[in-house]
Design a protein around this motif. Structure first.
Motif, mmCIF file in Angstrom:
data_model
loop_
_atom_site.group_PDB
_atom_site.id
_atom_site.type_symbol
_atom_site.label_atom_id
_atom_site.label_comp_id
_atom_site.label_asym_id
_atom_site.label_seq_id
_atom_site.Cartn_x
_atom_site.Cartn_y
_atom_site.Cartn_z
ATOM 1 N N HIS A 46 0.858 -1.133 -0.111
ATOM 2 C CA HIS A 46 -0.296 0.221 -0.099
ATOM 3 C C HIS A 46 0.968 0.765 -0.138
ATOM 4 O O HIS A 46 0.508 2.363 -0.597
ATOM 5 C CB HIS A 46 -0.791 -0.293 1.478
ATOM 6 C CG HIS A 46 -2.053 -1.399 1.276
ATOM 7 N ND1 HIS A 46 -2.911 -1.129 2.128
ATOM 8 C CD2 HIS A 46 -2.436 -2.489 0.701
ATOM 9 C CE1 HIS A 46 -3.679 -2.385 2.218
ATOM 10 N NE2 HIS A 46 -4.323 -2.384 0.601
ATOM 11 N N ALA A 56 -9.163 3.566 -0.690
ATOM 12 C CA ALA A 56 -10.951 2.474 -0.468
ATOM 13 C C ALA A 56 -10.584 1.076 -0.668
ATOM 14 O O ALA A 56 -10.596 0.315 -0.045
ATOM 15 C CB ALA A 56 -12.053 3.301 -0.397
ATOM 16 N N THR A 57 -10.047 1.276 -2.209
ATOM 17 C CA THR A 57 -10.402 0.138 -2.719
ATOM 18 C C THR A 57 -8.943 -0.066 -2.757
ATOM 19 O O THR A 57 -8.503 -1.716 -4.202
ATOM 20 C CB THR A 57 -10.424 0.059 -4.521
ATOM 21 O OG1 THR A 57 -9.364 1.480 -4.988
ATOM 22 C CG2 THR A 57 -12.211 1.071 -4.046
ATOM 23 N N LYS A 60 -8.705 -4.685 -2.432
ATOM 24 C CA LYS A 60 -8.936 -5.417 -3.524
ATOM 25 C C LYS A 60 -7.930 -4.957 -4.704
ATOM 26 O O LYS A 60 -8.197 -6.199 -5.933
ATOM 27 C CB LYS A 60 -10.239 -5.192 -4.240
ATOM 28 C CG LYS A 60 -11.386 -5.362 -2.666
ATOM 29 C CD LYS A 60 -12.747 -5.096 -3.352
ATOM 30 C CE LYS A 60 -14.145 -5.466 -2.125
ATOM 31 N NZ LYS A 60 -15.387 -5.061 -2.307
ATOM 32 N N SER A 61 -7.758 -3.835 -4.918
ATOM 33 C CA SER A 61 -6.755 -4.115 -6.119
ATOM 34 C C SER A 61 -4.947 -5.112 -6.773
ATOM 35 O O SER A 61 -4.901 -5.517 -7.151
ATOM 36 C CB SER A 61 -6.203 -2.724 -5.994
ATOM 37 O OG SER A 61 -7.207 -1.443 -6.683
#
Length: 223
Positions: A46, A56-57, A60-61
């Motif tokens: 991250h 926020a994704t 998932k990414s």
């Protein structure tokens, strides 16, 4: 499978370049490859990919990028291992590792053999390291280290060629190198030695004067 960092990021299998994606997906692969065989946490991914403000994704990414890369890399290469992921790479599969091995093998052997090994090492380079990721903050320290390692290996190869008596063939190459790296004292010394051994003493002295001017004007130092 061959993993290539010494140029644009590339993975080749049976003479076919794999589809690595672009943008964040390719950057994620580079992070894992720069830390091959080590667990890279999702928190670190991250931070490296998005800095202090991941979307926020983000989670998932990352899962999506990993899934796509697994399809290309095959079973058992990109492994989930809490708290993140591991990319498994053998030393002979990574061009940067082969480069370091060849440079190490060239030390303390006779000049002709050393020169051949160093040429083999330098031939692994396809351009600036990680050229397609040079503006990514996470890649810049490794890019700087690799560039310095290449230049040091080039100087080592020139030393081997000088020791083997190939000074006349080196003058043009060294003149180009000191023009590109005017603050590199070792290159100036090699140029002066190549000129002197080629019976071009006056030009060797002029090279010394040029080196002195560059170092004095830029750094305030004597060579």
């Amino acid at each position: 499978m061959e993993f290539r960092l010494l140029g644009p990021l590339e993975i080749v299998e049976r003479d076919r370049s794999l589809a690595l994606g672009a943008g964040k997906q390719k950057a994620l692969l580079a992070i894992l490859l720069l830390n091959a065989n080590e667990v890279v946490s999702t928190d670190r991914l991250h931070d490296e990919l998005w800095g202090e403000s991941p979307p926020a994704t983000a989670a998932k990414s990352i899962q999506l990028y990993v899934s796509r890369l697994r399809k290309e890399l095959g079973e058992g290469r990109l492994v989930t291992r809490p708290p993140g992921y591991v990319l498994k790479v053998e030393p002979h599969e990574l061009d940067a590792a082969r480069f370091r091995r060849l440079v190490g093998e060239a030390r303390n052997i006779e000049p002709e053999r050393a020169g051949r090994k160093l040429r083999e090492a330098l031939d692994l380079w396809r351009g600036p390291p990680l050229a397609d990721l040079e503006y990514e903050a996470f890649a810049q320290p490794e890019i700087a280290r690799l560039r310095e390692a290449r230049l040091a290996a080039l100087e080592q190869r020139i030393d081997a060629d000088l020791a083997a008596g190939h000074q006349a063939a080196l003058v043009g190459e060294l003149e180009a190198l000191v023009s590109e790296h005017p603050l590199r004292e070792r290159l100036w010394a090699q140029l002066m030695l190549a000129l002197y051994r080629s019976s071009r003493q006056a030009e060797a002295l002029e090279a010394y004067r040029a080196a002195r001017r560059s170092l004095s004007e830029e750094l305030g130092l004597e060579p």
